[in-house]
Write an enzyme that holds these catalytic residues in place. Structure first.
Site, PDB file in Angstrom:
ATOM      1  CB  ALA A 236      34.482  37.947 128.939  1.00 20.21           C
ATOM      2  CE1 TYR A 237      37.772  30.163 130.784  1.00 18.65           C
ATOM      3  CE2 TYR A 237      35.848  29.001 129.961  1.00 18.65           C
ATOM      4  CZ  TYR A 237      37.115  28.982 130.501  1.00 18.65           C
ATOM      5  OH  TYR A 237      37.724  27.787 130.765  1.00 18.65           O
TER       6      TYR A 237
END
Length: 253
Positions: free
Chosen positions: A155-156
């Site tokens: 996600a990052y």
């Protein structure tokens, strides 16, 4: 160091870490700096410290997840200093964790504070810069976006890679207006990195061994001063690139 006298810089997330290191470096080079952050007391204290050192600095509260607060921050900076020559999109909420553990809310917050805020700020500042003959925009990415083993960073990395795409588009679309746009991918002694080291000591130790220069970057000296140099005319033909300020650890080719 490159002289920035007469230049105006708006820096998000400037109350600590990389944002503050960049603000200090630019202020020491002669720029007028507007430090913005969600916690006004933190950025105000930082600005006061710079003023005490003879620099020209002010502070304002801005949550980059809010389009209205972004507009207000740009308007306040222009009112205080007459325009904007440098934008540093540093603020970012980090959605770390394995995909099964990252909530929708955390991912959305990462997107809103990262690529969406970058998108909004760039669009808001670009005409201001163009009216002054050009300017420089710095967006922030991460080597997490090019890891082979993306476990815990999906996600990052997704939000950071989206920011890199926006950099390329903005550089291509706004170059004729004199606006340069660069992505910076740093390793630096930020509170976020220190927290990661504390929670992942074994992974951190292994990671640090992959840095050819053998150390983490210093906030002002290694990251801030590099951005100052990138604002100078000697590097004025550079745009659209991802620049890894990481001691040689990553390969963004």
């Amino acid at each position: 160091m490159v002289e920035m006298k007469g230049k105006v810089a708006l820096i998000t997330g400037a109350g600590q870490g990389i944002g503050l290191g960049v603000a200090r470096a630019m202020a020491q080079a002669g720029a007028k700096v507007m430090l913005s952050g969600r916690t006004y007391d933190k950025v105000a204290q930082a600005a006061q410290a710079l003023v005490a050192e003879g620099c020209e600095a002010q502070a304002l509260a801005c949550d980059v997840c809010s389009a209205e607060q972004i507009d207000a921050a740009v308007e306040a900076t222009c009112a205080a200093f007459g325009g904007i020559d440098v934008l540093v999109n540093n603020a970012q909420q980090v959605p770390l964790g394995k995909l099964d553990d990252v909530t929708d809310e955390a991912f959305i917050a990462g997107f809103q504070s990262g690529p969406l805020a970058t998108f909004r700020l760039m669009k808001r500042v670009q005409p201001v810069m163009a009216a002054r003959g050009g300017g420089t925009i710095f967006n922030f990415a991460s080597s997490a976006g090019i890891r082979w083993d993306m476990t815990g960073y999906g996600a990052y990395a997704a939000v950071k890679q989206a920011t890199r795409a926006l950099t390329r588009a903005a550089a291509a679309e706004w170059g004729r207006a004199g606006v340069r746009v660069l992505t910076i991918a740093p390793h630096a002694e930020s509170p976020g990195l220190k927290g990661w080291v504390e929670h992942n000591p074994a992974e951190a130790e292994a990671f640090f061994r992959t840095i050819p220069l053998g150390r983490i970057g210093r906030l002002e000296e290694d990251i801030g001063r590099a951005l100052v140099a990138l604002c100078g005319t000697d590097l004025g033909y550079l745009t659209g690139a991802t620049i890894p300020l990481d001691g040689g650890q990553a390969n963004f080719d």
